[in-house]
Scaffold this active site. Sequence first.
Site, mmCIF file in Angstrom:
data_model
loop_
_atom_site.group_PDB
_atom_site.id
_atom_site.type_symbol
_atom_site.label_atom_id
_atom_site.label_comp_id
_atom_site.label_asym_id
_atom_site.label_seq_id
_atom_site.Cartn_x
_atom_site.Cartn_y
_atom_site.Cartn_z
ATOM 1 N N TYR A 93 0.824 -1.216 0.000
ATOM 2 C CA TYR A 93 0.000 0.000 0.000
ATOM 3 C C TYR A 93 0.859 1.267 0.000
ATOM 4 O O TYR A 93 0.319 2.370 -0.027
ATOM 5 C CB TYR A 93 -0.883 0.033 1.255
ATOM 6 C CG TYR A 93 -2.105 -0.863 1.221
ATOM 7 C CD1 TYR A 93 -2.002 -2.233 1.007
ATOM 8 C CD2 TYR A 93 -3.373 -0.332 1.429
ATOM 9 C CE1 TYR A 93 -3.126 -3.048 1.005
ATOM 10 C CE2 TYR A 93 -4.515 -1.135 1.432
ATOM 11 C CZ TYR A 93 -4.369 -2.496 1.228
ATOM 12 O OH TYR A 93 -5.490 -3.290 1.231
ATOM 13 N N HIS B 171 -9.910 -2.764 6.053
ATOM 14 C CA HIS B 171 -9.539 -4.097 5.574
ATOM 15 C C HIS B 171 -10.250 -5.140 6.421
ATOM 16 O O HIS B 171 -10.616 -4.871 7.570
ATOM 17 C CB HIS B 171 -8.012 -4.288 5.671
ATOM 18 C CG HIS B 171 -7.491 -5.366 4.761
ATOM 19 N ND1 HIS B 171 -7.625 -6.710 5.022
ATOM 20 C CD2 HIS B 171 -6.836 -5.288 3.561
ATOM 21 C CE1 HIS B 171 -7.078 -7.412 4.035
ATOM 22 N NE2 HIS B 171 -6.592 -6.569 3.129
ATOM 23 N N ASP C 148 17.798 -38.712 -22.092
ATOM 24 C CA ASP C 148 17.065 -37.634 -22.769
ATOM 25 C C ASP C 148 17.347 -37.680 -24.275
ATOM 26 O O ASP C 148 18.037 -36.830 -24.824
ATOM 27 C CB ASP C 148 17.537 -36.292 -22.150
ATOM 28 C CG ASP C 148 16.836 -35.089 -22.737
ATOM 29 O OD1 ASP C 148 15.766 -35.245 -23.356
ATOM 30 O OD2 ASP C 148 17.376 -33.971 -22.576
HETATM 31 C C1 SPV Z 1 15.319 -29.640 -21.135
HETATM 32 O O1 SPV Z 1 15.085 -29.178 -20.003
HETATM 33 O O2 SPV Z 1 15.044 -30.793 -21.445
HETATM 34 C C2 SPV Z 1 15.943 -28.803 -22.149
HETATM 35 C C3 SPV Z 1 16.800 -27.678 -21.737
HETATM 36 O O3 SPV Z 1 15.783 -29.095 -23.295
HETATM 37 S S1 SPV Z 1 18.414 -28.271 -21.705
HETATM 38 O O4 SPV Z 1 18.455 -29.414 -20.806
HETATM 39 O O5 SPV Z 1 19.250 -27.184 -21.235
HETATM 40 O O6 SPV Z 1 18.777 -28.675 -23.044
HETATM 41 MG MG MG Z 2 15.010 -30.997 -23.625
#
Ligand code: SPV
Ligand code: MG
Length: 432
Positions: free
Chosen positions: A76, A90, A205
């Site tokens: 505020y 309030h 991955d």
């Molecule tokens: C992921 O989080 O899977 C990404 C970002 O693709 S990196 O791991 O930095 O490639």
């Molecule tokens: Mg990725």
Amino acid sequence: MNKKVYICFSTDMIHSGHIDIIRKAEKLGDLIVGVLSDEAVASFKRYPLIPFEERKILFENINGVSKVVEQKELSYKNILNEIKPDIVVHGDNWKEGFQKPIRDEVVEILKSYGGELVEFPYNKDARYDELEKQSRMQLGMPDYRRGRLKKLINMKGLVTAIEAHSGITGLIAEKTTVLQDGKTYQFDAMWISSLCDSTAKGKPDIELVDMTSRFRTIDDIMEVTTKPIIFDGDTGGLTEHFVYTVRSLERMGVSMVIIEDKTGLKKNSLFGTEVKQTQDSIENFCAKIAAGKKAQKTKDFMICARIESLILEQGMEDALTRAFAFVGAGADSIMIHSRKKDPSEIKEFIEKFREIDKNTPIVLVPTSFNTVYEDEWKELGANIIIYANQLTRTGFPAMQDAARTILENHRAKECDDKCMSIKEIITLIPEE
Ligand code: SPV
Ligand code: MG
């Protein structure tokens, strides 16, 4: 002369409880209503279903309200110094909990010029909780959720996203709030990382976790959250497959898919040139983006082109050439990636890209170049900051430690201090 009375509302649903407190407040003098800005509402509660301009009109048309002003921040401080009301009204619900520091500041400021705080008992009606629950449910629906990323970028300039790979990490992304200097901070969006989604399944991955499984992860997260979702689409796969992925994601209510300009067996970018990775041709990748854009049905859904030139050491020129080509092919935003600790090459890219393109949102994943603060990225011209893997990278070591502690002690007692209490777990999970 009548006293100046001030009350602030963050609500986008005016119900009898609000009217009740307005009736009481107007008896104290000339009532000025502060309406909290969209940004402030989104930061501390949830994204408002009704925008500021409309909320302002609603309050202007309530009997007994003499004037409506915008309160830009949760604090505020600025508004009180500007209008110096004799009385602030309030509900008494802010005496405890996360709003307490806001109240303390109000008390302090009022004291400095002899103003008064009047608190009325907070109206705890279960029907109001039900209304709030309904609003949250709406925000989680695909059509409401999908377009919100774009709106947030327009509203805030820079938005932040944190990785989520399950219902519980989604809830952490949804609910974690920090109050600092009279402002509340929350993440704006969630990132469904290929790295973390794969890691959670104990898989590498490399686009091995298939789309059906990735969609399942999205669904788990969507079921318990409302924030917009950015999906890591890896390479997007074959163009013929990508168009189907776009439609599915869009239908589910995902806001943006990021695809990277690589081809063949994708490996995680943070390996850089330590493993063999092939960049796609500009021509092929542009065709993939264009096909994706053609496939989508709504205006809201965004396709982000991720440029791997710096990761694969192809140079700044190549990165910029690709960025402009991908935007030309229809990409709604671009992501530039680097695995260097030094943020210089990312800064240089942003500067050079912004010389020519002032508007296309720039997305960053500052895992390696993590020393720069969000404000500086915003100043430079970036729009989305993704904290891509920190929940995974902090969560699993804690679990390994717990497992080791139990093995070493042949009982669980020594592990107790490391554990979240059952009560905390229960409060994290909402009950229907
Ligand atoms: C992921 O989080 O899977 C990404 C970002 O693709 S990196 O791991 O930095 O490639
Ligand atoms: Mg990725």
